[in-house]
Design a protein around this motif. Sequence first.
Motif, mmCIF file in Angstrom:
data_model
loop_
_atom_site.group_PDB
_atom_site.id
_atom_site.type_symbol
_atom_site.label_atom_id
_atom_site.label_comp_id
_atom_site.label_asym_id
_atom_site.label_seq_id
_atom_site.Cartn_x
_atom_site.Cartn_y
_atom_site.Cartn_z
ATOM 1 N N ARG A 1 0.840 -1.214 0.000
ATOM 2 C CA ARG A 1 0.000 0.000 0.000
ATOM 3 C C ARG A 1 0.867 1.253 0.000
ATOM 4 O O ARG A 1 0.536 2.256 -0.656
ATOM 5 C CB ARG A 1 -0.928 0.001 1.225
ATOM 6 C CG ARG A 1 -2.040 -1.033 1.159
ATOM 7 C CD ARG A 1 -3.172 -0.713 2.124
ATOM 8 N NE ARG A 1 -2.736 -0.685 3.513
ATOM 9 C CZ ARG A 1 -2.671 -1.761 4.296
ATOM 10 N NH1 ARG A 1 -2.997 -2.956 3.817
ATOM 11 N NH2 ARG A 1 -2.296 -1.655 5.557
ATOM 12 N N ASP B 1 2.017 1.808 -3.445
ATOM 13 C CA ASP B 1 0.939 2.340 -4.289
ATOM 14 C C ASP B 1 0.787 3.850 -4.102
ATOM 15 O O ASP B 1 0.515 4.581 -5.067
ATOM 16 C CB ASP B 1 -0.376 1.634 -3.966
ATOM 17 C CG ASP B 1 -0.370 0.161 -4.385
ATOM 18 O OD1 ASP B 1 0.478 -0.218 -5.224
ATOM 19 O OD2 ASP B 1 -1.202 -0.610 -3.866
ATOM 20 N N ARG B 2 0.965 4.332 -2.860
ATOM 21 C CA ARG B 2 0.890 5.782 -2.616
ATOM 22 C C ARG B 2 2.004 6.521 -3.359
ATOM 23 O O ARG B 2 1.801 7.594 -3.918
ATOM 24 C CB ARG B 2 0.991 6.086 -1.113
ATOM 25 C CG ARG B 2 -0.181 5.645 -0.279
ATOM 26 C CD ARG B 2 -1.463 6.405 -0.608
ATOM 27 N NE ARG B 2 -1.397 7.829 -0.304
ATOM 28 C CZ ARG B 2 -1.743 8.376 0.863
ATOM 29 N NH1 ARG B 2 -2.159 7.605 1.852
ATOM 30 N NH2 ARG B 2 -1.689 9.682 1.031
ATOM 31 N N GLU C 1 1.370 6.963 -7.073
ATOM 32 C CA GLU C 1 0.405 8.013 -7.400
ATOM 33 C C GLU C 1 1.064 9.373 -7.590
ATOM 34 O O GLU C 1 0.646 10.165 -8.438
ATOM 35 C CB GLU C 1 -0.656 8.113 -6.300
ATOM 36 C CG GLU C 1 -1.571 6.901 -6.198
ATOM 37 C CD GLU C 1 -2.470 6.968 -4.976
ATOM 38 O OE1 GLU C 1 -2.390 7.987 -4.238
ATOM 39 O OE2 GLU C 1 -3.233 6.018 -4.737
ATOM 40 N N ASP D 1 -1.926 15.894 1.912
ATOM 41 C CA ASP D 1 -1.997 14.675 1.102
ATOM 42 C C ASP D 1 -0.640 14.347 0.486
ATOM 43 O O ASP D 1 -0.219 13.184 0.478
ATOM 44 C CB ASP D 1 -3.045 14.827 0.004
ATOM 45 C CG ASP D 1 -4.471 14.763 0.554
ATOM 46 O OD1 ASP D 1 -4.639 14.260 1.683
ATOM 47 O OD2 ASP D 1 -5.396 15.206 -0.148
ATOM 48 N N ALA E 1 1.801 11.125 1.204
ATOM 49 C CA ALA E 1 2.244 10.281 0.102
ATOM 50 C C ALA E 1 3.760 10.138 0.089
ATOM 51 O O ALA E 1 4.293 9.025 -0.050
ATOM 52 C CB ALA E 1 1.750 10.855 -1.222
ATOM 53 N N ALA F 1 4.999 8.199 3.016
ATOM 54 C CA ALA F 1 4.883 6.777 2.674
ATOM 55 C C ALA F 1 6.102 6.320 1.895
ATOM 56 O O ALA F 1 6.615 5.208 2.098
ATOM 57 C CB ALA F 1 3.606 6.533 1.867
ATOM 58 N N PHE G 1 -1.125 6.306 9.117
ATOM 59 C CA PHE G 1 -1.840 5.672 8.005
ATOM 60 C C PHE G 1 -2.929 4.711 8.439
ATOM 61 O O PHE G 1 -3.484 3.991 7.609
ATOM 62 C CB PHE G 1 -0.840 4.941 7.093
ATOM 63 C CG PHE G 1 0.147 5.878 6.445
ATOM 64 C CD1 PHE G 1 -0.206 6.594 5.307
ATOM 65 C CD2 PHE G 1 1.416 6.033 6.972
ATOM 66 C CE1 PHE G 1 0.695 7.459 4.709
ATOM 67 C CE2 PHE G 1 2.327 6.902 6.373
ATOM 68 C CZ PHE G 1 1.962 7.618 5.241
#
Length: 306
Positions: free
Chosen positions: A181, A184-185, A188, A268, A272, A275, A305
């Motif tokens: 996960r 994946d962040r 993005e 945000d 991200a 992460a 998270f």
Amino acid sequence: MRAERPTVPRVIEIPWKLIRNHSEKSPEWLASLPAALDRYVDEWQLTVSGELMSGEASLIAPVVRRDGTPAMLKLQSVNDESESEALALRTWNHDDVVEVYEDDPETSTLLLERLEPHTLEELPDHVEATRILAELLTHLMVVPAPPGIRQLSDIAGQMLEDAPAIIPLLVDPAERALTQRLADRVREVLPESGDRLLHWDLHYLNVMASQRQPWLVIDPKPLAGDPAFELMPATWNRWDDLVATGNLAQAIRDRLDVMLDITGIDRDRALAWTAGRILQNILWFTEDGDTRIEAELKAVVDALFT
């Protein structure tokens, strides 16, 4: 005309930290340190004025310049982290970072301004220390990266390329899923990785007291990228102070809030790229043989998270 230097090489005691960190991966560099110290003392007309010290990857000698100015001679191996250090320090505003007096790009050797022997790690109030760190970041983060600096996009892209082979080494299925996960962040935000000059290791030990400014930043590992990538070190350094609050998760969130409130970085994007920093550490530790996520790192993940 200066008198000829004696030909007898200097005998030095290399700090144990350097021996521990480099005896296997760069023994030649360790062996070269006495000669390198002699070389730059001679070339830059310095006098060694105190006991040798070390960081994790450098030998540091207190010296005095020919004009009587105290300074610090930093000997380090040439690598991706060290080769742009002088360029970065000279690109940021002089009032925010340690001054570079001399440098040799061929060996990444630096002659630096001598600062006071106190860091933000020693400031009793860790919340105030975080505020100071954030205020310094607001100054650093507005500066565009000069040409030739490594790109965050390349670093993050390599993480995503490495992750599929490393994540399965984690023994806990939940930790494997968590790490995926995080990846994946990062995926993005990868297309917009930014172009600011980043420090990459901006934590409390890398901010030192000074006579010309209250605090100055030292020891960058320069990157060109999004300033949101700079926030992670503030959330898990001075760990004992976080634990002492009695509510670890809230203390971690409070640290991040202080950084965001002062810098104005979007939450945000902050999460991200944090992460991404966590993913980077998990991949490093797992590649080195760990099969579980380190407890402190897991605590940061849980706080931010979950």
